[in-house]
Scaffold this motif. Sequence first.
Motif, PDB file in Angstrom:
ATOM      1  N   CYS A 286      54.405  87.103  16.174  1.00 43.12           N
ATOM      2  CA  CYS A 286      53.227  86.934  16.644  1.00 43.12           C
ATOM      3  C   CYS A 286      53.008  87.935  16.657  1.00 43.12           C
ATOM      4  N   PHE A 287      51.417  87.917  17.369  1.00 40.42           N
ATOM      5  CA  PHE A 287      50.267  88.952  18.185  1.00 40.42           C
ATOM      6  C   PHE A 287      51.203  90.378  18.291  1.00 40.42           C
ATOM      7  N   GLY A 288      51.003  91.232  17.400  1.00 42.98           N
ATOM      8  CA  GLY A 288      51.553  92.667  17.859  1.00 42.98           C
ATOM      9  C   GLY A 288      53.161  92.992  18.273  1.00 42.98           C
ATOM     10  N   CYS A 289      53.659  92.019  17.394  1.00 43.96           N
ATOM     11  CA  CYS A 289      54.938  91.788  17.949  1.00 43.96           C
ATOM     12  C   CYS A 289      55.397  92.816  17.280  1.00 43.96           C
ATOM     13  N   PRO A 290      57.157  93.793  18.152  1.00 43.95           N
ATOM     14  CA  PRO A 290      56.967  94.742  17.579  1.00 43.95           C
ATOM     15  C   PRO A 290      58.058  93.877  16.963  1.00 43.95           C
ATOM     16  N   SER A 291      59.000  93.220  17.333  1.00 42.91           N
ATOM     17  CA  SER A 291      60.673  92.491  17.002  1.00 42.91           C
ATOM     18  C   SER A 291      60.224  90.621  16.887  1.00 42.91           C
ATOM     19  N   PRO A 292      59.490  91.308  15.130  1.00 48.91           N
ATOM     20  CA  PRO A 292      59.149  89.698  14.935  1.00 48.91           C
ATOM     21  C   PRO A 292      60.241  88.906  14.944  1.00 48.91           C
ATOM     22  N   CYS A 293      60.437  87.462  15.193  1.00 52.54           N
ATOM     23  CA  CYS A 293      61.826  87.365  15.285  1.00 52.54           C
ATOM     24  C   CYS A 293      61.537  85.784  14.496  1.00 52.54           C
ATOM     25  N   GLY A 294      60.412  85.517  13.721  1.00 55.59           N
ATOM     26  CA  GLY A 294      60.131  84.507  13.191  1.00 55.59           C
ATOM     27  C   GLY A 294      60.600  84.339  12.495  1.00 55.59           C
ATOM     28  N   LYS A 295      61.136  83.535  10.959  1.00 54.27           N
ATOM     29  CA  LYS A 295      62.219  83.587  10.015  1.00 54.27           C
ATOM     30  C   LYS A 295      61.168  82.413   8.766  1.00 54.27           C
ATOM     31  N   TYR A 296      60.314  82.413   8.126  1.00 51.91           N
ATOM     32  CA  TYR A 296      59.941  81.564   7.377  1.00 51.91           C
ATOM     33  C   TYR A 296      60.477  81.494   5.949  1.00 51.91           C
ATOM     34  N   CYS A 297      61.048  79.547   5.722  1.00 55.61           N
ATOM     35  CA  CYS A 297      61.811  80.011   4.786  1.00 55.61           C
ATOM     36  C   CYS A 297      61.217  78.839   3.478  1.00 55.61           C
ATOM     37  N   TYR A 298      62.099  78.396   2.408  1.00 55.32           N
ATOM     38  CA  TYR A 298      61.632  77.984   1.695  1.00 55.32           C
ATOM     39  C   TYR A 298      63.413  77.033   1.759  1.00 55.32           C
ATOM     40  N   VAL A 299      63.225  75.448   1.598  1.00 55.95           N
ATOM     41  CA  VAL A 299      64.198  75.137   1.284  1.00 55.95           C
ATOM     42  C   VAL A 299      64.841  74.197   0.058  1.00 55.95           C
ATOM     43  N   LYS A 300      65.167  74.960  -0.632  1.00 62.31           N
ATOM     44  CA  LYS A 300      65.016  74.832  -1.893  1.00 62.31           C
ATOM     45  C   LYS A 300      65.711  72.843  -2.409  1.00 62.31           C
ATOM     46  N   GLU A 301      67.181  72.278  -1.604  1.00 64.49           N
ATOM     47  CA  GLU A 301      67.479  71.495  -1.425  1.00 64.49           C
ATOM     48  C   GLU A 301      66.525  70.090  -2.050  1.00 64.49           C
ATOM     49  N   TYR A 302      65.354  70.742  -0.983  1.00 64.44           N
ATOM     50  CA  TYR A 302      64.515  69.313  -0.334  1.00 64.44           C
ATOM     51  C   TYR A 302      63.175  69.870  -0.848  1.00 64.44           C
ATOM     52  N   ASN A 303      63.050  71.236  -1.404  1.00 68.49           N
ATOM     53  CA  ASN A 303      61.412  71.848  -1.939  1.00 68.49           C
ATOM     54  C   ASN A 303      60.541  71.737  -1.046  1.00 68.49           C
ATOM     55  N   VAL A 304      60.231  72.278   0.275  1.00 67.71           N
ATOM     56  CA  VAL A 304      60.208  72.313   1.777  1.00 67.71           C
ATOM     57  C   VAL A 304      60.139  73.770   1.987  1.00 67.71           C
ATOM     58  N   TYR A 305      58.760  74.222   2.695  1.00 65.95           N
ATOM     59  CA  TYR A 305      58.581  75.358   3.328  1.00 65.95           C
ATOM     60  C   TYR A 305      58.566  74.887   4.529  1.00 65.95           C
ATOM     61  N   THR A 306      59.269  75.640   5.948  1.00 67.73           N
ATOM     62  CA  THR A 306      58.977  75.873   7.014  1.00 67.73           C
ATOM     63  C   THR A 306      59.087  77.143   8.006  1.00 67.73           C
ATOM     64  N   GLU A 307      58.578  77.440   8.934  1.00 66.16           N
ATOM     65  CA  GLU A 307      58.779  78.215   9.877  1.00 66.16           C
ATOM     66  C   GLU A 307      60.003  78.049  10.434  1.00 66.16           C
ATOM     67  N   GLY A 308      61.535  78.767  11.132  1.00 71.26           N
ATOM     68  CA  GLY A 308      62.705  78.602  11.146  1.00 71.26           C
ATOM     69  C   GLY A 308      63.497  77.720  10.105  1.00 71.26           C
ATOM     70  N   PRO A 309      64.627  76.992  10.380  1.00 73.44           N
ATOM     71  CA  PRO A 309      64.595  76.915  12.311  1.00 73.44           C
ATOM     72  C   PRO A 309      65.164  77.880  12.782  1.00 73.44           C
ATOM     73  N   GLU A 310      64.826  78.176  14.800  1.00 73.81           N
ATOM     74  CA  GLU A 310      65.396  79.085  15.375  1.00 73.81           C
ATOM     75  C   GLU A 310      66.811  77.940  15.825  1.00 73.81           C
ATOM     76  N   TYR A 311      66.877  79.025  17.182  1.00 73.37           N
ATOM     77  CA  TYR A 311      68.373  78.516  17.979  1.00 73.37           C
ATOM     78  C   TYR A 311      68.423  77.176  18.489  1.00 73.37           C
ATOM     79  N   GLU A 312      67.094  76.614  19.181  1.00 72.21           N
ATOM     80  CA  GLU A 312      67.046  75.907  19.786  1.00 72.21           C
ATOM     81  C   GLU A 312      66.833  74.136  19.060  1.00 72.21           C
ATOM     82  N   THR A 313      66.265  74.600  18.005  1.00 71.45           N
ATOM     83  CA  THR A 313      66.244  73.519  17.279  1.00 71.45           C
ATOM     84  C   THR A 313      68.056  73.260  16.562  1.00 71.45           C
ATOM     85  N   THR A 314      68.263  74.771  16.040  1.00 71.57           N
ATOM     86  CA  THR A 314      69.566  73.936  15.520  1.00 71.57           C
ATOM     87  C   THR A 314      70.861  74.064  16.325  1.00 71.57           C
ATOM     88  N   ALA A 315      70.409  74.110  17.317  1.00 71.69           N
ATOM     89  CA  ALA A 315      71.530  73.260  18.111  1.00 71.69           C
ATOM     90  C   ALA A 315      70.995  72.215  18.602  1.00 71.69           C
TER      91      ALA A 315
END
Length: 614
Positions: A286-315
């Motif tokens: 995010c803006f001005g973040c020194p510790s970027p936690c976002g993970k931009y992903c390509y899900v090959k099996e389904y051919n889609v781009y997505t940010e995450g999943p982060e913990y809450e979504t995985t849980a």
Amino acid sequence: MNGYGGNILRINLTQGDIKVQPLDETMAREWIGQRGFIAKILWDELKPGIDPLGPDNLLVMSTGPLAGTLVPAGGKVSFGAKSPATGIYGESCMGGHIAAEMKYAGYDIIILEGMAAKPSYIYIEDDKIEIRDASHLWGKGAIQAEKLLKEELGDDFQICTIGPAGEKVVKYACISHDFGRQAGRTGMGTVMGSKNIKAIAICGSKSIPLADMASAVAKGKEMLKGCFAKENLDEWQDYGTAGVPVWANKIGAFPTKNFQSSYLEGNEALDGKIMREKMVINDKGCFGCPSPCGKYCYVKEYNVYTEGPEYETTALIGGNCVFTDIEQVGYLNYLCDEMGLDTISTGNVIGFAMECFEKGILTAEQVGREIKFGDVASFKYLVEQITARQGIGDILAEGVKYAAERFGGDSIKFAIQIKGLEWSGYESRSAPSNMLAYMTCDLGAHHSRAWSVTHDIAVGRKVLEGKAQKVVELQHIRPFFDLIGCCRLQWVEIGFELEHYPEVFRYITGFDYSQEDLMKISEKVWNLTRAFAWREIVDFGRKYDYPPARFYEEAVTTGPNAGDTLSKEALEYLLDDYYNLRGWDKNGLPTKEKLLQLGLGFVVQELEAMERKL
Ligand code: SF4
């Protein structure tokens, strides 16, 4: 005014009126910003009993004085309204870059009133403000709509959108921004959809005045350096919250099979390292973040781009609906993000429906097909039904509590929610303080206000004494970050010290507040939002703080905490201790004395006029 954009933008969608008014300094001094502003505005301007989906509700977007400055991670904005999910105070926070842009355009608060007659979006370019036609965007996915609008307006605009779920007023629709950041909880996307607003696009070019520029710059640099020097920065940056699922499983806190268990067999496959190898393309901050936690992903099996999943979504998608393939979780996350659904609530609702089906409470005829845990097609089918409000989806779109009331049987016992808000991603039968934190959260069962699983582990999981004290403390500190416009994860995750914030706050605003003063304001907001619930619900109180019966009647089925429950007596003890520490009565309602002590005399007056017994 130093540290602030300086203005409130008020848009009446029914009449097409647009007004800009200066932000009052007393308001800034007394309520700081962001959730403080939202809570005060909703208290002052909403009539008790209004329909959250009607024109009388407001959608308030607000950020804080540190946003858009050089303070690390000053990029947070919150949305607030009377929640259609819970009927009480609703609010959700989001990162990305739109908070800073809003300040650069000159606004600390944007208030949407009334209801547009047709699909529209809000265009803000400094002082140029328009309500524009959005018929070409209506029906589009949240991320797709953001892309389209960026193409139309240019990259200088920061944009937030809703997906089809918000348009269809699914009660747990989110507001999306920056291609995958969300204000997910309490149905803020639902309120935006009910107002026929598809997007808010902002571009600003102004600067933010600072009270002491030289000291603010020096302190900002020092804070950045301090963050960069933290030992666990690299690990946090590599995995973000995706590093948490394996730990949560090991300690027996990973929600599994609709919270029947806290341990998922095969959870190692959801590890952040595996996600990084298989899917991650880029780190994202995010803006001005020194510790970027976002993970931009390509899900090959389904051919889609997505940010995450982060913990809450995985849980909630992974554990709660029993998926142990990270690519499947990534794909289902993508579906929810495009539809504009909060993944926490969606994972709860779908896990609940799957259990109802397994127990015979729901039949294939009612659902429209067979559904089962761990089946991608079942999850996808339910997401589509919910988003379109078709068949069973029309009931599930109302949330797990409503669905349980409709489905009957014992299902209310395993509808995992508090106050109508579905449970965040920590199974807490073996974590009493965390259980209490979710029970007493002003929004419902949500983790952002207080999260204390590590405290339970540190002081002993069976210990009850002292747990309420920790929860109260955290409920002031964590939401404090949602007053100032900053991410709290530098403090929570990489151990950056809290004491830096009052100092930089002073250099930016010129308000000479100690840490204690700021915590007092945080406590004041906490009491105001509790009073908001009581103003809405005449019999509000203790009974609204109980968790679902599953947590005190059924033991955890597998894993390190198998056999654990948290007894009703333990819950009563925790609540008594908590209310006592807060200066509330035995029913969990703020006392007149407490409200007056916090400077909430206007709340006392209104509650007394409504004949609430203070
Ligand atoms: Fe955003 Fe994560 Fe950085 Fe917080 S830690 S500001 S959520 S990228």
